[in-house]
Design a protein around this motif. Sequence first.
Motif, PDB file in Angstrom:
ATOM      1  N   THR A  27       3.127   5.167  10.778  1.00  0.00           N
ATOM      2  CA  THR A  27       2.371   4.514  11.850  1.00  0.00           C
ATOM      3  C   THR A  27       3.207   3.400  12.460  1.00  0.00           C
ATOM      4  OG1 THR A  27       1.387   2.789  10.466  1.00  0.00           O
ATOM      5  CG2 THR A  27       0.274   4.935  10.493  1.00  0.00           C
ATOM      6  N   ASP A  51       0.518  -1.377   7.835  1.00  0.00           N
ATOM      7  CA  ASP A  51       0.037  -0.356   6.902  1.00  0.00           C
ATOM      8  C   ASP A  51       0.865  -0.329   5.626  1.00  0.00           C
ATOM      9  OD1 ASP A  51      -2.143   0.653   8.362  1.00  0.00           O
ATOM     10  OD2 ASP A  51      -0.774   1.753   9.666  1.00  0.00           O
ATOM     11  N   ASP A  55      -7.174  -3.869   0.338  1.00  0.00           N
ATOM     12  CA  ASP A  55      -6.678  -3.571   1.665  1.00  0.00           C
ATOM     13  C   ASP A  55      -7.218  -4.600   2.666  1.00  0.00           C
ATOM     14  OD1 ASP A  55      -9.295  -2.934   2.103  1.00  0.00           O
ATOM     15  OD2 ASP A  55      -8.984  -0.767   2.188  1.00  0.00           O
ATOM     16  N   ARG A 110       0.841  -1.188   0.000  1.00  0.00           N
ATOM     17  CA  ARG A 110       0.000   0.000   0.000  1.00  0.00           C
ATOM     18  C   ARG A 110       0.872   1.231   0.000  1.00  0.00           C
ATOM     19  NH1 ARG A 110      -2.452  -3.816   2.325  1.00  0.00           N
ATOM     20  NH2 ARG A 110      -1.075  -3.817   4.106  1.00  0.00           N
ATOM     21  N   ASN A 156       1.500   0.451  13.464  1.00  0.00           N
ATOM     22  CA  ASN A 156       0.632  -0.726  13.449  1.00  0.00           C
ATOM     23  C   ASN A 156       1.431  -1.911  12.938  1.00  0.00           C
ATOM     24  OD1 ASN A 156      -1.578   0.896  14.224  1.00  0.00           O
ATOM     25  ND2 ASN A 156      -1.875   1.516  12.090  1.00  0.00           N
TER      26      ASN A 156
END
Length: 820
Positions: free
Chosen positions: A169, A352, A715, A162, A171
């Motif tokens: 981030t 992400d 996603d 992505r 994550n």
Amino acid sequence: MARHEPLRTTFAEHDGHARQQVHAPRPVDLPLDDLSAVPAHARDGALDALLAREGALPFDLANGPLLRTRLVRLTDGEHVLTLAMHHIVTDGWSTAVLGRDLGELYAAALHGRRPDLPALPLQYADYAAWQRARAADADDTQLTYWQRTLSDVAPLELPTDRPRPAVRTENGALLEFSLPAALTDRLRETGRRADATLYMTLLAACKVLLARWAGQEDIAVGTVASGRERPELEHLVGMFVNTLVLRSRVPGDLPFTALLSEVRATVLDAFAHQDVPFEQLVDVLQPERDTSRTPLFQVMVALHNLGGEAPHLPGLDVETVQPPGRHAAFDLGFDFVERDGGLTGYVEYNTDLFDADTVERATARLRLLLEAVADDPGRAVGELPLLSGAERQQVLAQWQGETLPVPDRTFVDLFEAQAARTPHATALVARDATLDFAALNDRANRLAHHLIALGVGPERVVAVQLPRTSDMLVALLAVLKAGGTQLSLDPELPAERRAFLLADAAPQTVLTADVLRDATLDRQPGHNPTDADRTSPLYGAHTAYLNYTSGSTGRPKGVAVEHRQLVNLCHDHLAGLVTPHTADGRPLRFALSAAFSFDTSWEGPLLLALGQEVHLVDEDVRRDPAAFVRQVVEGRLDCVNVTPSFLHELLAAGLLTGGHHRPRIVMVGGEAIGTPLWRELRETEGVTAYNVYGPTECTVDAVYGPFDGDAGQVDHAGRAERPLIGRPGRNLRAYVLDGALRPVPVGVPGELYLAGAQVTRGYLRRPGLTAGRFLADRSARPAPGCTAPATGPAGTGRGCWSTWAAPTTRSRSGLPHRTR
């Protein structure tokens, strides 16, 4: 745990600076959460939710505590103990120290004896004071080393699943893999022969993986120095580690043994200069700050030979539980732990950026690479395999276009057969005339006989310089019927460009409006020219047209496209596009809007050969979005083929809105399509959109795909994210290769090479450039029916199965391809 001062330390702010305060020992709270009443099928989910909440709780540095414990009862005989600590007071080594201490304390309490814990000759505060004094007394040698080593270090551009968020981030998720003891022993031996450690060997292999994955040679990764060189520090809890940056060049022709020697030197030098705190290094180097990534490096590689094991508690079976909802400190982190003679690997990754299957493929590549290193460490790093045999078969065969017979015919044969089948069906609608197939064929035949009388025949170039009327299509067909090679001289081209084309192509004849007016075409025969009429027989290997590249990368090049390439294109995606949309029995109405100097305009004649109805868009209309939409509505056109940039304007003019007629098919090509436009087309009911891609050297369109199903990445929620350019057509192959022409694995960038039946002959009178850009495809075999004629023109190609196109765009393997 009172003996470990950092666990009862807080950090309050005084005059803008953090100041530590060590508190007196006190009991540690141990709350109990009882999940035993939760139904068994829901208990794991409840535990994950509890652990996620615990992990998300912030720490209060000023007031503490910085150690939180919790006990969770699952059943009477099964419990989970959590220890949450802030990184300011602990590191990975400290976790192992706590585990050993906890095991001894538990055993001592169980057996009623005094615990036998290692003596602590000093505490972390003593170490901190010593470290501060050492830094104050140090000279600039260490900092100078890092400034020299890391100047102009570039970020690692790993291809992500992505787009990278503007603000980074944390994550994350964790993927575990293992390396067997036998392989680990061989890797130790490989390192030993180079006077290198197992860590150095693993690090070198990870650098090879990252270099091949990113397509870069300059690779910087991070690692950690334990900071515990002195034996007095072995049993202390605290934050001792420092982050080091290890930078290496990984050229493809470098033997792995040579790389390992360089990595060894890099590691030794880095650890010899480990006293500069990483935060200070960042402040001094001042790399260009990018909120989307960490400074100086984005991937961490570490080997742990201490820690990771669960504590030994007599009478209990203890195992480590990985908590959910991990935080990823970097894009990727490779952690290796020595266990039972082998290695357990953990890859922490930013969710992400990467999907789990991408990271799983990366670990499989690493295992394959390590096996190859253990087998033959002298191989060049660019030759170390990243593809298994099954994956190689998938990339080279399974993902390629279907191989099917193609008629050994010319484009002229296809058109004339269609005209004979549907003589009274409308073929061409233009501003000046509407012609059925019989009339169009008759006019083209008469002009073709006139050209034959002028000496036009196979391999003779005829330039066509006509306005955008029905005469242009008539002339195009006539040149091919005569056996000639058509060259469009668009009147809208600059005079300098037209002069260059005339000089370079050296046409035998130039067809203009004046020539057509003066020619006595009514006296010419109306029948289809035959080989007996032509100056020499016409074969599929003869050139059908010349199309010149833009010249944006240098001198424009004339690409020679043969009849057999047009025939394959006609039977490939155009036929596949037409068939599903003509179930009602009527032909499609196709808007031909491309300039005749562009190869996309050849889709008009090809669709005529398939029996479709071509509507020629006037010169002024094709540049006016509102007028274009009016023609689509009034002509009830079914199909448009435009660039994404012009499509934006057409959509703004109401092409797909307003309650009026709208096209059933939208083809976009010539430029990369953006995600918002792709999503809009995908979600428009009643419209099928196709992404088409192909260079002039591969006859207009070589790969294509509809905007549905597998046409885009998705996603976490299954929403499509980015468009892909599709799959190769039939009798075509698409390969993503590295600089040594080796296929790259899925997700690894390389250059896109196209091969097969639509690869053109090459560049007009430029054999050197043709030889450099059109390469032999040794892996290919001729498609059935796709062979050069037994008797035909000499020197007109090497057979449709034996040429490759030049690299065209930076792509990632894993069809459908996506351009970058």
